[in-house]
Motif scaffolding. Sequence first.
Motif, PDB file in Angstrom:
ATOM      1  N   GLU A  10      -2.099  -0.975   4.378  1.00 52.06           N
ATOM      2  CA  GLU A  10      -3.422  -1.209   3.782  1.00 52.06           C
ATOM      3  C   GLU A  10      -4.444  -0.289   4.431  1.00 52.06           C
ATOM      4  O   GLU A  10      -4.498  -0.166   5.657  1.00 52.06           O
ATOM      5  N   ASP A  11      -5.228   0.393   3.588  1.00 49.78           N
ATOM      6  CA  ASP A  11      -6.320   1.231   4.077  1.00 49.78           C
ATOM      7  C   ASP A  11      -7.507   0.302   4.356  1.00 49.78           C
ATOM      8  O   ASP A  11      -8.106  -0.261   3.437  1.00 49.78           O
ATOM      9  N   HIS A  12      -7.808   0.118   5.635  1.00 54.84           N
ATOM     10  CA  HIS A  12      -8.830  -0.873   6.012  1.00 54.84           C
ATOM     11  C   HIS A  12     -10.237  -0.476   5.557  1.00 54.84           C
ATOM     12  O   HIS A  12     -11.105  -1.336   5.403  1.00 54.84           O
ATOM     13  N   SER A  13     -10.451   0.811   5.302  1.00 54.46           N
ATOM     14  CA  SER A  13     -11.791   1.230   4.867  1.00 54.46           C
ATOM     15  C   SER A  13     -12.027   0.926   3.391  1.00 54.46           C
ATOM     16  O   SER A  13     -13.158   0.673   2.972  1.00 54.46           O
ATOM     17  N   THR A  14     -10.945   0.957   2.582  1.00 50.52           N
ATOM     18  CA  THR A  14     -11.097   0.735   1.135  1.00 50.52           C
ATOM     19  C   THR A  14     -10.445  -0.560   0.668  1.00 50.52           C
ATOM     20  O   THR A  14     -10.738  -1.048  -0.424  1.00 50.52           O
ATOM     21  N   GLY A  15      -9.538  -1.086   1.497  1.00 52.03           N
ATOM     22  CA  GLY A  15      -8.830  -2.300   1.101  1.00 52.03           C
ATOM     23  C   GLY A  15      -7.649  -2.032   0.180  1.00 52.03           C
ATOM     24  O   GLY A  15      -6.952  -2.960  -0.230  1.00 52.03           O
ATOM     25  N   LYS A  16      -7.421  -0.761  -0.170  1.00 49.10           N
ATOM     26  CA  LYS A  16      -6.308  -0.417  -1.058  1.00 49.10           C
ATOM     27  C   LYS A  16      -4.986  -0.428  -0.285  1.00 49.10           C
ATOM     28  O   LYS A  16      -4.928  -0.045   0.881  1.00 49.10           O
TER      29      LYS A  16
END
Length: 330
Positions: free
Chosen positions: A93-99
């Motif tokens: 999970e990309d913590h900056s975008t939530g994707k």
Amino acid sequence: METELIKYQQVVDKIPLLKKEIAKVIVGQEEVLDEVIITLLAGGHCLLEGVPGLAKTLMVKTISEVMELSFKRIQFTPDLMPGDILGTEILEEDHSTGKKFFQFNQGPIFANMVLADEINRTPPKTQAALLEAMQEKLVTYGGKNYKLPSPFLIIATQNPIEQSGTYPLPEAQLDRFLLYIKLGYPSEQEEAEVLEKTTGTYRAQPEKVLSGEEVQQLQQLTREVHLDSSLLGYITRLIRATRLENTDVEEVKTYVEWGAGTRAGQALVLCAKARAIIKGRYSVIPEDIQTLIYPVLRHRISLHFRAEAEQLDTDFIISKILARVPVHAK
């Protein structure tokens, strides 16, 4: 050009030092060590066969230690899966975008030197996972190609004793091993030395001799070694003499089911050149070919059941071929 030759010679001069450092840990087995180093210089892979307790794993680990190469060991078991070797995708999970996205997590195959320990203990499906890595030196996963490190060498070990829970290697995979090396028992003097060194306080500290870049230089130099056209013809005749439709060797006609393919000739050429390098020569001689034809061909000739009944192996057939095929064409 002269500067380039001096640089190459400096690297070649390190080979005796390499063997000296390995000898701090491994007693004897000089021929086996030569053949493993030849495999590395020729850019191939080798199958190492020997009964338990002959320090096969220690030998491979020591070779990696005296070179600046990454090393991984894979213990092959009946439940090992292809993903355990090649790697798998994990959900991140990309913590900056939530994707969320899939990230390929590299397996132990991603190393300069890989020890595939007891390779015949895993089913053919898992063994087949190595085929692309061995031939193409890359891994394909999820439609993407992942390049393996360079230099890249797989040393697989297997136990020659027939046991339950072992699987014979597929012919296609066997053919991708440059050399099939047999590890024998040490001499009485060597065995006594091993016992003394391994049961006391002695702890060997081998030093690094070759870098990965220098190994690649040696691999390039190996391909530049001179092979006379007459010796190329000799290799061609030796390989063709293993085939029923081409041979004049009576033992081949009687005991061989099928002979070696063209890849065997390529392997013998490269290995003969690599042996010339480790012997300090830049030209192949007949002895290089005659010495290495055994580990090159012993897994590339299939014998008829009659040979098994008479307890004959491929080394016997190879010796008969060597005796019948002249170095120079008539």
